[in-house]
Design an enzyme around this catalytic site. Structure first.
Site, PDB file in Angstrom:
ATOM      1  N   HIS A 164      26.104  26.788  61.211  1.00  0.00           N
ATOM      2  CA  HIS A 164      27.302  27.610  61.009  1.00  0.00           C
ATOM      3  C   HIS A 164      27.988  27.153  59.721  1.00  0.00           C
ATOM      4  O   HIS A 164      28.144  25.955  59.490  1.00  0.00           O
ATOM      5  CB  HIS A 164      28.246  27.425  62.212  1.00  0.00           C
ATOM      6  CG  HIS A 164      29.471  28.246  62.090  1.00  0.00           C
ATOM      7  ND1 HIS A 164      29.474  29.620  62.269  1.00  0.00           N
ATOM      8  CD2 HIS A 164      30.746  27.909  61.771  1.00  0.00           C
ATOM      9  CE1 HIS A 164      30.697  30.083  62.078  1.00  0.00           C
ATOM     10  NE2 HIS A 164      31.482  29.071  61.778  1.00  0.00           N
TER      11      HIS A 164
ATOM     12  N   GLU B  63      23.803  23.481  53.428  1.00  0.00           N
ATOM     13  CA  GLU B  63      23.017  23.930  54.591  1.00  0.00           C
ATOM     14  C   GLU B  63      21.533  23.652  54.383  1.00  0.00           C
ATOM     15  O   GLU B  63      20.834  23.222  55.294  1.00  0.00           O
ATOM     16  CB  GLU B  63      23.211  25.431  54.832  1.00  0.00           C
ATOM     17  CG  GLU B  63      24.606  25.813  55.274  1.00  0.00           C
ATOM     18  CD  GLU B  63      24.738  27.301  55.554  1.00  0.00           C
ATOM     19  OE1 GLU B  63      23.782  27.919  56.054  1.00  0.00           O
ATOM     20  OE2 GLU B  63      25.806  27.867  55.262  1.00  0.00           O
TER      21      GLU B  63
ATOM     22  N   ASP C  96      29.629  29.847  68.655  1.00  0.00           N
ATOM     23  CA  ASP C  96      29.792  28.664  67.800  1.00  0.00           C
ATOM     24  C   ASP C  96      30.548  27.535  68.491  1.00  0.00           C
ATOM     25  O   ASP C  96      31.332  26.818  67.858  1.00  0.00           O
ATOM     26  CB  ASP C  96      30.486  29.054  66.468  1.00  0.00           C
ATOM     27  CG  ASP C  96      29.737  30.144  65.725  1.00  0.00           C
ATOM     28  OD1 ASP C  96      28.501  30.130  65.748  1.00  0.00           O
ATOM     29  OD2 ASP C  96      30.399  31.028  65.145  1.00  0.00           O
TER      30      ASP C  96
ATOM     31  N   ASN D  53      21.682  26.106  66.016  1.00  0.00           N
ATOM     32  CA  ASN D  53      22.244  27.056  65.056  1.00  0.00           C
ATOM     33  C   ASN D  53      22.879  26.293  63.901  1.00  0.00           C
ATOM     34  O   ASN D  53      23.281  25.145  64.063  1.00  0.00           O
ATOM     35  CB  ASN D  53      23.324  27.888  65.772  1.00  0.00           C
ATOM     36  CG  ASN D  53      23.943  28.952  64.872  1.00  0.00           C
ATOM     37  OD1 ASN D  53      23.245  29.625  64.111  1.00  0.00           O
ATOM     38  ND2 ASN D  53      25.260  29.106  64.941  1.00  0.00           N
TER      39      ASN D  53
HETATM   40  C1  GRF Z   1      24.219  30.983  56.464  1.00  0.00           C
HETATM   41  O1  GRF Z   1      25.418  30.733  55.797  1.00  0.00           O
HETATM   42  C2  GRF Z   1      24.290  30.508  57.894  1.00  0.00           C
HETATM   43  O2  GRF Z   1      25.079  29.356  58.045  1.00  0.00           O
HETATM   44  C3  GRF Z   1      24.963  31.660  58.592  1.00  0.00           C
HETATM   45  O3  GRF Z   1      24.406  32.808  57.995  1.00  0.00           O
HETATM   46  C4  GRF Z   1      23.984  32.483  56.663  1.00  0.00           C
HETATM   47  C5  GRF Z   1      22.538  32.856  56.571  1.00  0.00           C
HETATM   48  O4  GRF Z   1      22.041  32.755  55.286  1.00  0.00           O
HETATM   49  N1  GRF Z   1      24.808  31.568  60.004  1.00  0.00           N
HETATM   50  P1  GRF Z   1      20.496  32.826  55.004  1.00  0.00           P
HETATM   51  O5  GRF Z   1      19.950  34.116  55.629  1.00  0.00           O
HETATM   52  O6  GRF Z   1      19.841  31.611  55.607  1.00  0.00           O
HETATM   53  O7  GRF Z   1      20.374  32.843  53.521  1.00  0.00           O
END
Ligand code: GRF
Length: 221
Positions: free
Chosen positions: A112, A177, A148, A110
């Protein structure tokens, strides 16, 4: 001859920008292939991304079940069937049941939007600001039965500036991310990081790459 790429199922509930980043980098990474995109929301826009590329788009509709419990059971039974080599949660907004986390432990990851163990759960950017944090970022971790709480693989962080608000932080963390997740997934798929006998182990080459890219890997070495 190189190893064949691992088959991934990416789980989403909404826009799927992390899915886009994973798709965009799958050819140059060469270590993984997204074969299924899975969602608890049939209208999730990320499912269209999959369809456009001829990738299986699988979703279940809550309205076809009498109770949320029945829906959730069917959802994870389906995910169990289509899972592939690795299940990648990317904005999947359903809490994974314990039976599933046990069955898939070590093959379920995952991302986060916070520097875990700080700020598990929702509204991470607002909570980081309210807590007066100086740094913030994102974490890739294995999923266990908690929310988490699973073993951390890697993090990417930034400095919170005085002018930052929830929106600017959200945008900046999302950009982190999109770099961290495809890199981590690729490392996982090519053995740069392994989960062995209950421990996360990084290869020296992957650790060097992480340092060069500004990522923090765990356990800290
Ligand atoms: C991201 O910030 C991820 O970390 C969280 O949900 C959001 C999803 O964004 N778990 P996306 O759908 O990938 O744009």
């Amino acid at each position: 001859m190189g190893l064949s790429p691992l088959k991934l199922t990416v789980c989403i509930s909404g826009r799927g920008s992390n899915l886009s980043a994973l798709l965009a980098q799958q050819s140059d990474r060469g270590t993984y292939e997204i074969t299924t995109v899975f969602s608890d929301q049939p209208s999730a826009s990320g499912l269209n991304l999959a369809r456009e590329r001829g990738i299986d788009a699988v979703s279940l509709d809550r309205s076809e079940f009498n109770t949320f419990k029945e829906f959730k059971q069917a959802l994870f039974e389906k995910l169990d069937q289509v899972g592939g080599d690795l299940i990648v949660l990317a904005g999947f907004m359903v809490i994974v049941p314990e039976w599933f986390t046990k069955k898939w432990f070590g093959k379920l990851i995952n991302i986060h939007p916070a520097l875990l163990p700080k700020f598990p759960g929702l509204h991470t950017h607002q909570r980081a600001l309210e807590a007066g944090e100086r740094t913030h970022g994102c974490t890739v971790h294995l999923v266990d039965a908690g929310v988490d709480t699973g073993p951390i693989l890697a993090q990417s962080s930034l400095e919170i500036l005085p002018e930052d608000d929830e929106d600017t932080l959200s945008e900046k963390v999302l950009a982190l991310e999109h770099k961290l997740y495809p890199w981590c997934v690729a490392q996982f798929c090519k053995g740069g990081v392994k989960f062995e006998e209950g421990r996360i182990v990084w290869s020296d080459a992957a650790a060097r790459e992480a340092r060069a890219l500004g990522f923090e890997i765990f356990p800290l070495i």
